[in-house]
Design an enzyme around this catalytic site. Sequence first.
Site, PDB file in Angstrom:
ATOM      1  CD  GLU A 120      42.838  56.400  58.043  1.00 38.43           C
ATOM      2  OE1 GLU A 120      42.297  55.427  58.627  1.00 38.43           O
ATOM      3  OE2 GLU A 120      43.487  57.273  58.638  1.00 38.43           O
ATOM      4  CD  GLU A 141      40.419  57.946  62.054  1.00 36.13           C
ATOM      5  OE1 GLU A 141      40.764  57.541  63.183  1.00 36.13           O
ATOM      6  OE2 GLU A 141      40.202  57.183  61.100  1.00 36.13           O
TER       7      GLU A 141
END
Length: 584
Positions: free
Chosen positions: A452, A347
Amino acid sequence: MRKRSGGRVVSGAVLEEGRGGREKLRGGGGSYDSVQKEKEQLFVDDVVRKKKKKLWIMIGVGVVLVIILIIAVAVVVSKKNSGDDDEEGLSGGKPSGLGTISPDTIPPGSPPWLNPFVWADTTDFNVTYTNQMVGDLPVMGLFSEWDDSKAANDRVPALNKPWGDYSKRPARGVNIGGWLSLEPFITPSLFEYDRRMGIIDEGTLCAYLAHRCEGILEKHYATFVTEQTFKEIAAAGLDHVRIPFSYWAVEKYDGDPFLYRTSWRYLLRSIEWCRKYGLRVNLDLHGLPGSQNGWNHSGRQGPISWLNGTDGAVNAKRSLEVHDRLSKFFAQPRYENVISHYGLANEPKMIFLNVPDILDWTISAHKIVRGNGVKDAVVVFGDGFRGLTNWQGELQGLDNAALDVHQYVIFNNGLVTLNHTGKIRYACDAWTQQTLESMNRGTGFGPTLVAEWSQADTDCARHLTNVGWGNRWTGTYVSGDALTEAISPKCPLKDRRCDCAPANADPKEWSDSYKKFLRMFAEAQMVSFEKGWGWFYWVWDTESAPQWSYKKGLAAGILPAKPWERQFDCTGPIPEFPDLPESY
């Protein structure tokens, strides 16, 4: 003492024993002078004996004190070697599993990662001392033999067989989050401190704990994830595991408060447990030097100092050095079958950072990983939240690489307000469309996986939005950013009836309607993400927050017992769920 007690020092006794002139005294003869001299001599002898007695007493006391000191030092050393240096750490005693290994086999001055006598847990570790390094990383703890013949289940190939095309056989996996990289909402018990102390992430936690950080975190490493974890993951029909870890497993820099290298051996052991149950591994570098996103799961909540700010270039270089060492280590033959994915950076906040800089860094990292011998693993890089279509045409020169997207509805003020019917429809329609567009090189990057996702329909879980912060659901999320904060309720009702209590309740208290929604929502996402290269649920287990736990979801019946045993495939009608607080 026996000798001294046999010759009593009282004068009468001495005289009775005839000391000096006993012939005369016993015969009743002898002069006064002789008796007087005898008495004087006895007096002198008595004084000398008393002095000697005091000297022997002092020597005896000294010996006792030395013995006590030796015992005390031995106890301290024993406790230190067992890792029990504070009441909050692990219980004392020699770690189990050391067998006949002697502490004398560990060279003096060996660092803790080479000394099993200070490890909290030695289960399934090779505790025979070795200082061998690969990529300047220790192999201590590994056995020299391994077996790749196991398959996770009868629907996928064994580790020593090719997986094939991920677009035809997508990954079905889960994350072991909150373990080697702490995340407050996953393990809130580690963050039970007065808010004013500012303990908000792993960095501030270890800074506060100081020397106690080692005992407390290693207890967490040894107990939060065990071999049973991977056995259960395989039994649930999953075939991949994404393992987040942070750079301090490899290196630590001046000023870093983190626990250095302890998590490394737990990472290595978890890979061996994955191997044992036929599970393929997605290595996920979750926290990079300087923090790539400023979020607590990177270890540092706050400013981003990776490719940004005064130390941005330094931390970018350090990150490449970390990958240089990691890729040299994981290029060993023992990992070529079990490590299926190699993640570069979790991320990165590309909506804030300079995009060209991150693209250049990604190219450099990919070159290092491939150059060091990691040939077959899919190299994974994050989408950076910039929109999947914006990746069209970029990084096309990377071989066997995949774009990693994380899909949630709860971190977006527009999506969190959707009711249950709307969330399922969004998963079926919008996420399916996004996946297909991203997989098409004409409209997106190409190979795309969802590393995710969760069933969470609220952001109510404690510490989810940072330690001590509010949430969007009830309109208490004050982030300081007008684009992201929510100062009015964002549940579908959008009024004071928005309540976190039902969502945070024990699953036994959930309504049948809510359970039905959660299962349909999960299955809709599975269907959508399998249009790409597969998915990894976030996360396997949590201390609470059951909507985030695959393990708790299985127990509550809100996930299929096996991911292919789905009841909903996005082709049938979606029920109109009620928009009532009790339904949540």
